[in-house]
Motif scaffolding. Structure first.
Motif, short mmCIF file in Angstrom:
data_model
loop_
_atom_site.label_atom_id
_atom_site.label_comp_id
_atom_site.label_asym_id
_atom_site.label_seq_id
_atom_site.Cartn_x
_atom_site.Cartn_y
_atom_site.Cartn_z
N GLY A 116 10.70 4.08 97.06
CA GLY A 116 9.27 4.03 97.15
C GLY A 116 8.53 2.94 97.98
O GLY A 116 7.58 3.18 98.38
N ASN A 120 5.75 3.76 100.77
CA ASN A 120 4.31 3.29 100.97
C ASN A 120 4.05 2.24 102.06
O ASN A 120 2.92 2.17 102.72
CB ASN A 120 3.97 2.25 99.63
N HIS A 144 3.05 -0.96 94.00
CA HIS A 144 3.51 -0.26 95.06
C HIS A 144 4.70 -0.62 95.78
O HIS A 144 5.18 0.10 96.62
CB HIS A 144 2.54 -0.13 95.94
N SER A 150 3.95 -3.29 101.26
CA SER A 150 3.81 -2.68 99.99
C SER A 150 3.32 -3.88 98.88
O SER A 150 2.72 -3.53 97.83
CB SER A 150 4.88 -1.92 99.65
N PHE A 214 -5.24 3.80 98.18
CA PHE A 214 -3.98 3.98 97.44
C PHE A 214 -3.97 3.91 96.03
O PHE A 214 -4.59 3.21 95.47
CB PHE A 214 -2.90 3.04 97.84
N GLU A 216 -1.73 4.86 92.23
CA GLU A 216 -0.84 5.54 91.50
C GLU A 216 -1.68 6.54 90.66
O GLU A 216 -2.46 6.47 90.03
CB GLU A 216 -0.04 4.62 90.41
N ASP A 249 0.28 7.52 95.07
CA ASP A 249 1.65 7.12 94.98
C ASP A 249 2.25 7.53 93.65
O ASP A 249 1.76 7.61 92.61
CB ASP A 249 1.53 5.60 94.53
N THR A 275 3.02 9.64 98.24
CA THR A 275 4.48 8.82 98.55
C THR A 275 5.12 9.27 97.38
O THR A 275 4.75 9.35 96.16
CB THR A 275 4.18 7.70 98.64
#
Length: 446
Positions: A116, A120, A144, A150, A214, A216, A249, A275
């Motif tokens: 991950g 990112n 992230h 990140s 970005f 989540e 994300d 991502t």
């Protein structure tokens, strides 16, 4: 082949002497020695059995010891263990096709990474290459990754060692309704408030300078903050208005965790970039990836994709990914995530009603958090943000572990995210342990 036969004491002492442990004061670590894992269970060196109620780091979605994935890894290792990313091979091509096919229908291609964090990292670079802009927005209650890019993208305290950071990383507030301090009349009203504030901040930062935002899709370890109705579409609208890329994300939230292959499907929102990692191979071998929209895919047909990794689309990882996708389908795990998620939600609501230490519970599929407080009326967190001087949360985790329930905490949250293979009787038995430990937490705050 050599079989390692270290004693429990040797495993622990060598580990403490020679391994460095993430996010820990090294002199205070006390790792549990694990002998094996099977299904939803972890076994320590003495043979004691524990429920894995966080799927390790919310990645062991298919559980431990799945024979299909293990066999795929073995077969690929014997046939072709490694080939550089510039070559085309069957499992690499097949996995790319399958991932794009299960993604939202605007996605055109995928770049595979090892996890991950580097997904990112790559997404930051792709967004900047495509838009020719420099600024990146992300939220305060986000994680992230821990590499420099990140790490700057991350909003919570794990970003601090990366600071002073890279110029152009801008933070904004999450739709964290429980702690908003505002009495919203509806989810839609809350969404409008947070989206309007985001739009205002974009304007102040310069509309033409922002490359991407970005998110989540569902905030993970920072509290399973589920977007209120209209929020994601509102962010999408702002991005469309100003030519900003929307990046979701889904490293934690993807691959069945919320009951969908990608969590954004729950709100019918189509990001420009997704991502992912974790659930694509469920930890059996490392793999992550960056899904990009068809228009971005078309751009890189004529422009250099200026990023790369030695182990991008590693053959063994791709073979494991193909097998893992088979398991999701053959074992009907997305449906099980939804069904068991409903039961988990009912249990969590009953815990919230019963325990004065439980301020809030949030859940979607098998992705949930219990937020612990000192006082339900004031909503004072059980531990202050960014610190736990009395080590209260580790004590609670220790009580859970002693009774056979393994998970992790973050701030004042207990994460509950079991493997998607969990059955109802297992879920109820594990959550009975949580109930018992919360009785003790109630006593702690008296």
């Amino acid at each position: 082949m050599r079989a390692y036969t270290l004693s429990e004491e040797e495993v622990k002492s060598y580990g403490k002497d020679y391994n460095l442990y993430s996010w820990s004061v090294q002199g205070k670590v006390d790792p549990m020695v694990v002998s094996k894992a099977e299904g939803i269970y972890i076994y320590d060196a003495k043979g004691a059995k524990y429920y894995d109620m966080s799927s390790q780091l919310v990645n062991a979605n298919i559980g431990h010891g799945n024979k299909k994935v293990i066999e795929a890894i073995k077969t690929q290792a014997e046939r072709l263990a490694y080939i550089a990313p510039s070559y085309a091979i069957d499992v690499r091509s097949e996995l790319a096709r399958r991932v794009v096919e299960i993604a939202p229908d605007n996605m055109g291609s995928v770049f595979f990474t090892l996890g991950g964090t580097d997904a990112n990292e790559g997404a930051i670079r792709i967004a900047k290459l495509y838009t020719k802009r420099s600024k990146i927005f992300s939220r305060y209650r986000s994680y992230h990754g821990s590499t420099f890019g990140s790490g700057n993208l991350t909003g919570e305290p794990r970003r601090y060692p990366s600071e002073p950071g890279i110029p152009g990383f801008i933070k904004f507030f999450d739709p964290y309704i429980y702690r908003a301090g505002i009495d919203f009349k509806s989810e839609e009203e809350a969404s409008k408030y947070y989206v309007d504030k985001f739009r205002e901040q974009v304007i102040y930062e310069g509309r033409e300078s922002v490359a991407a935002v970005f998110l989540e899709t569902v905030t993970g370890s920072n509290g399973i903050i589920i977007p209120p109705k209209g929020y994601l579409q509102g962010i999408r609208n702002v991005c469309d208005e100003f030519g900003i890329l929307m990046v979701c994300d889904e490293v934690m939230a993807g691959f069945g965790r919320t009951g969908e292959y990608f969590a954004c499907n729950n709100w019918n929102v189509k990001p420009d970039i997704i991502t992912f990692a974790k659930g694509i191979t469920c930890g059996y071998v490392p793999l992550g990836g960056i899904l990009i929209d068809k228009k971005i895919t078309a751009y890189f047909k004529d422009n250099v994709l200026n990023t790369g990794l030695t182990y991008s689309a590693h053959p063994i990882s791709c073979a494991a990914g193909c097998a893992t996708l088979d398991v999701y389908k053959e074992e009907n795990l997305l449906e099980n995530s939804k069904n068991m998620g409903k039961i988990l939600g009912e249990i969590l609501e009953s815990l919230k009603d019963k325990h004065k230490s439980v301020g809030d519970v949030r859940y979607i599929g098998l992705f949930s958090a219990i937020e612990l407080v000192k006082d339900k009326e004031t909503r004072e967190a059980l531990v202050p943000y960014g610190m736990d001087p009395e080590k209260i949360m580790p004590r609670i985790l220790g009580m859970l572990r002693q009774k056979g329930f393994l998970t992790y905490s973050h701030e004042n949250m207990l994460i509950v995210a079991p493997p998607l293979i969990i059955k109802e009787d297992e879920l109820r038995a594990a959550m009975k342990i949580m109930d018992e430990v919360l009785d003790e937490v109630d006593k702690m705050i008296e």
